[in-house]
Design a protein around this motif. Structure first.
Motif, PDB file in Angstrom:
ATOM      1  N   HIS A   1      24.963  12.556  26.542  1.00 43.38           N
ATOM      2  CA  HIS A   1      24.589  11.388  25.761  1.00 43.38           C
ATOM      3  C   HIS A   1      23.306  11.726  25.003  1.00 43.38           C
ATOM      4  O   HIS A   1      22.690  12.751  25.241  1.00 43.38           O
ATOM      5  CB  HIS A   1      24.435  10.138  26.629  1.00 43.38           C
ATOM      6  N   THR A   2      22.941  10.842  24.069  1.00 40.86           N
ATOM      7  CA  THR A   2      21.920  11.223  23.086  1.00 40.86           C
ATOM      8  C   THR A   2      20.743  10.253  23.055  1.00 40.86           C
ATOM      9  O   THR A   2      20.158  10.023  22.004  1.00 40.86           O
ATOM     10  CB  THR A   2      22.560  11.302  21.686  1.00 40.86           C
ATOM     11  N   ASP A   3      20.374   9.697  24.200  1.00 40.55           N
ATOM     12  CA  ASP A   3      19.277   8.736  24.211  1.00 40.55           C
ATOM     13  C   ASP A   3      17.908   9.396  24.098  1.00 40.55           C
ATOM     14  O   ASP A   3      16.963   8.784  23.611  1.00 40.55           O
ATOM     15  CB  ASP A   3      19.315   7.901  25.494  1.00 40.55           C
ATOM     16  N   ASN A   4      17.789  10.633  24.568  1.00 37.10           N
ATOM     17  CA  ASN A   4      16.495  11.310  24.594  1.00 37.10           C
ATOM     18  C   ASN A   4      16.536  12.606  23.795  1.00 37.10           C
ATOM     19  O   ASN A   4      17.612  13.176  23.560  1.00 37.10           O
ATOM     20  CB  ASN A   4      16.068  11.590  26.038  1.00 37.10           C
ATOM     21  N   ARG A   5      15.346  13.081  23.421  1.00 34.89           N
ATOM     22  CA  ARG A   5      15.246  14.305  22.639  1.00 34.89           C
ATOM     23  C   ARG A   5      14.342  15.323  23.352  1.00 34.89           C
ATOM     24  O   ARG A   5      13.300  14.963  23.899  1.00 34.89           O
ATOM     25  CB  ARG A   5      14.654  14.012  21.252  1.00 34.89           C
ATOM     26  N   MET A   6      14.768  16.565  23.329  1.00 35.53           N
ATOM     27  CA  MET A   6      13.972  17.677  23.830  1.00 35.53           C
ATOM     28  C   MET A   6      13.179  18.241  22.652  1.00 35.53           C
ATOM     29  O   MET A   6      13.737  18.475  21.580  1.00 35.53           O
ATOM     30  CB  MET A   6      14.901  18.736  24.431  1.00 35.53           C
ATOM     31  N   ILE A   7      11.894  18.455  22.857  1.00 33.50           N
ATOM     32  CA  ILE A   7      10.999  18.822  21.760  1.00 33.50           C
ATOM     33  C   ILE A   7      10.254  20.111  22.095  1.00 33.50           C
ATOM     34  O   ILE A   7       9.767  20.283  23.224  1.00 33.50           O
ATOM     35  CB  ILE A   7       9.960  17.715  21.496  1.00 33.50           C
ATOM     36  N   ALA A   8      10.143  21.009  21.124  1.00 35.24           N
ATOM     37  CA  ALA A   8       9.300  22.203  21.262  1.00 35.24           C
ATOM     38  C   ALA A   8       8.425  22.325  20.022  1.00 35.24           C
ATOM     39  O   ALA A   8       8.908  22.170  18.891  1.00 35.24           O
ATOM     40  CB  ALA A   8      10.153  23.460  21.434  1.00 35.24           C
ATOM     41  N   PHE A   9       7.152  22.601  20.241  1.00 38.47           N
ATOM     42  CA  PHE A   9       6.195  22.755  19.143  1.00 38.47           C
ATOM     43  C   PHE A   9       5.815  24.229  18.972  1.00 38.47           C
ATOM     44  O   PHE A   9       5.848  25.014  19.927  1.00 38.47           O
ATOM     45  CB  PHE A   9       4.916  21.963  19.420  1.00 38.47           C
ATOM     46  N   GLY A  10       5.433  24.590  17.758  1.00 40.63           N
ATOM     47  CA  GLY A  10       4.950  25.941  17.480  1.00 40.63           C
ATOM     48  C   GLY A  10       4.022  25.934  16.276  1.00 40.63           C
ATOM     49  O   GLY A  10       3.885  24.919  15.584  1.00 40.63           O
TER      50      GLY A  10
ATOM     51  N   THR B   1      13.525   7.322  19.741  1.00 39.06           N
ATOM     52  CA  THR B   1      12.709   6.476  18.863  1.00 39.06           C
ATOM     53  C   THR B   1      11.290   7.011  18.690  1.00 39.06           C
ATOM     54  O   THR B   1      10.501   6.428  17.927  1.00 39.06           O
ATOM     55  CB  THR B   1      12.631   5.053  19.446  1.00 39.06           C
ATOM     56  N   SER B   2      10.945   8.106  19.356  1.00 36.06           N
ATOM     57  CA  SER B   2       9.569   8.638  19.299  1.00 36.06           C
ATOM     58  C   SER B   2       9.379   9.478  18.041  1.00 36.06           C
ATOM     59  O   SER B   2       9.415  10.712  18.076  1.00 36.06           O
ATOM     60  CB  SER B   2       9.276   9.469  20.554  1.00 36.06           C
ATOM     61  N   THR B   3       9.146   8.806  16.929  1.00 33.06           N
ATOM     62  CA  THR B   3       9.033   9.498  15.643  1.00 33.06           C
ATOM     63  C   THR B   3       7.695  10.218  15.472  1.00 33.06           C
ATOM     64  O   THR B   3       7.529  10.950  14.496  1.00 33.06           O
ATOM     65  CB  THR B   3       9.224   8.505  14.485  1.00 33.06           C
ATOM     66  N   TRP B   4       6.769  10.040  16.417  1.00 36.10           N
ATOM     67  CA  TRP B   4       5.475  10.725  16.291  1.00 36.10           C
ATOM     68  C   TRP B   4       5.626  12.233  16.276  1.00 36.10           C
ATOM     69  O   TRP B   4       4.761  12.938  15.740  1.00 36.10           O
ATOM     70  CB  TRP B   4       4.530  10.305  17.415  1.00 36.10           C
ATOM     71  N   VAL B   5       6.731  12.751  16.853  1.00 37.44           N
ATOM     72  CA  VAL B   5       6.927  14.204  16.894  1.00 37.44           C
ATOM     73  C   VAL B   5       7.163  14.778  15.500  1.00 37.44           C
ATOM     74  O   VAL B   5       7.091  16.002  15.309  1.00 37.44           O
ATOM     75  CB  VAL B   5       8.095  14.588  17.834  1.00 37.44           C
ATOM     76  N   LEU B   6       7.444  13.904  14.518  1.00 38.46           N
ATOM     77  CA  LEU B   6       7.667  14.356  13.142  1.00 38.46           C
ATOM     78  C   LEU B   6       6.425  14.219  12.270  1.00 38.46           C
ATOM     79  O   LEU B   6       6.446  14.611  11.108  1.00 38.46           O
ATOM     80  CB  LEU B   6       8.824  13.562  12.506  1.00 38.46           C
ATOM     81  N   ASP B   7       5.348  13.681  12.823  1.00 36.86           N
ATOM     82  CA  ASP B   7       4.130  13.498  12.048  1.00 36.86           C
ATOM     83  C   ASP B   7       3.553  14.849  11.600  1.00 36.86           C
ATOM     84  O   ASP B   7       3.798  15.879  12.244  1.00 36.86           O
ATOM     85  CB  ASP B   7       3.080  12.756  12.872  1.00 36.86           C
ATOM     86  N   PRO B   8       2.768  14.860  10.518  1.00 36.80           N
ATOM     87  CA  PRO B   8       2.145  16.116  10.063  1.00 36.80           C
ATOM     88  C   PRO B   8       1.343  16.805  11.169  1.00 36.80           C
ATOM     89  O   PRO B   8       1.341  18.034  11.257  1.00 36.80           O
ATOM     90  CB  PRO B   8       1.252  15.657   8.917  1.00 36.80           C
ATOM     91  N   LEU B   9       0.681  16.017  12.003  1.00 35.32           N
ATOM     92  CA  LEU B   9       0.001  16.541  13.191  1.00 35.32           C
ATOM     93  C   LEU B   9       0.425  15.657  14.373  1.00 35.32           C
ATOM     94  O   LEU B   9      -0.195  14.637  14.646  1.00 35.32           O
ATOM     95  CB  LEU B   9      -1.520  16.524  13.032  1.00 35.32           C
ATOM     96  N   PRO B  10       1.514  16.027  15.060  1.00 37.16           N
ATOM     97  CA  PRO B  10       2.023  15.186  16.149  1.00 37.16           C
ATOM     98  C   PRO B  10       0.967  14.945  17.228  1.00 37.16           C
ATOM     99  O   PRO B  10       0.367  15.894  17.741  1.00 37.16           O
ATOM    100  CB  PRO B  10       3.194  16.006  16.701  1.00 37.16           C
ATOM    101  N   THR B  11       0.754  13.672  17.541  1.00 38.80           N
ATOM    102  CA  THR B  11      -0.208  13.283  18.570  1.00 38.80           C
ATOM    103  C   THR B  11       0.526  12.462  19.623  1.00 38.80           C
ATOM    104  O   THR B  11       1.042  11.379  19.323  1.00 38.80           O
ATOM    105  CB  THR B  11      -1.360  12.451  17.968  1.00 38.80           C
ATOM    106  N   ASN B  12       0.599  12.979  20.814  1.00 36.72           N
ATOM    107  CA  ASN B  12       1.342  12.334  21.894  1.00 36.72           C
ATOM    108  C   ASN B  12       0.615  11.062  22.335  1.00 36.72           C
ATOM    109  O   ASN B  12      -0.506  11.125  22.829  1.00 36.72           O
ATOM    110  CB  ASN B  12       1.481  13.302  23.069  1.00 36.72           C
ATOM    111  N   PRO B  13       1.240   9.902  22.184  1.00 37.58           N
ATOM    112  CA  PRO B  13       0.569   8.654  22.567  1.00 37.58           C
ATOM    113  C   PRO B  13       0.314   8.559  24.066  1.00 37.58           C
ATOM    114  O   PRO B  13      -0.539   7.775  24.498  1.00 37.58           O
ATOM    115  CB  PRO B  13       1.538   7.562  22.095  1.00 37.58           C
TER     116      PRO B  13
END
Length: 218
Positions: free
Chosen positions: A201-210, A164-176
């Protein structure tokens, strides 16, 4: 027929039913973890070939089964032969055919956040080795006219968030929570890779930024 004989008959039928159900479950699991990979690997090749042919014809994208592919993904860390098509959207059909681009995020090479999603298990497993990614690894996006090279600023398994953490898709992701995030400088050209953090299972997402390092004309 005696009551004892009837019970034995029903017990025998129940036993066979349980065996059939067990075999069906084993078959389903085998299909998910092996069959879908075979089918999707074939689909990846089909979409890649179709896209390259359309590029030669001067078209920017290929339409495959009502889906739109417009780029190829290469990640040197995943091997020199690694290439997966990128399609628009993140539907089940798209993610079974390659890597999906969140259409509400920036286009490749543009200011903002070019966000991609892919399976880690089943359906070709494009991001199975995402935990192996390290800071400084390259992610290359090829279009008809250019090759965009992004450099990772966070490791593949350094950040795990709820789906549910959609902030990772923001134009400039800012970790709350104030944790891992891109440099908080407006106007950057970013990339975000997302996949399931757990294998089963698919409850969490692994994220990498570049961030975008270079753009090369073909």
């Amino acid at each position: 027929m005696s009551d004892k004989a009837r019970r034995r008959r029903w017990q025998s039928r129940l036993g066979w039913l349980l065996i059939v159900c067990g075999l069906g479950l084993i078959g389903y699991v085998a299909w998910q973890f092996y069959g879908t990979n075979i089918v999707s690997a074939r689909k990846h090749r089909e979409v890649t070939t179709s896209l390259q042919e359309q590029w030669k014809a001067g078209e920017d994208f290929a339409a495959v089964d009502e889906m739109k592919a417009d780029a190829l993904l290469r990640v040197p860390r995943f091997g020199k032969d690694y290439v997966v098509p990128i399609l628009q959207g993140t539907s089940d059909d798209v993610l079974a055919s390659g890597v999906g681009h969140f259409t509400e995020t920036a286009s490749v090479g543009q200011v903002g956040n070019y966000a991609l999603a892919a399976h880690r298990v089943t359906h070709g497993e494009p991001f199975r080795d995402m935990p192996d990614l390290e800071v400084g690894d390259e992610v290359q996006i090829e279009t008809r006219t250019r090759i965009y090279t992004y450099v990772l600023t966070s490791g593949g398994d350094a950040l795990v968030v709820p789906f549910t953490s959609t902030w990772v898709l923001d134009p400039l992701p800012t970790n709350p929570d104030g944790g891992i995030q891109p440099a908080q400088k407006p106007g950057q050209k970013l990339i975000t890779l997302t996949t399931c953090s757990e294998l089963f299972h698919t409850d969490n997402r692994m994220i990498a930024f570049g961030r975008l390092e270079s753009t090369e004309k073909k």
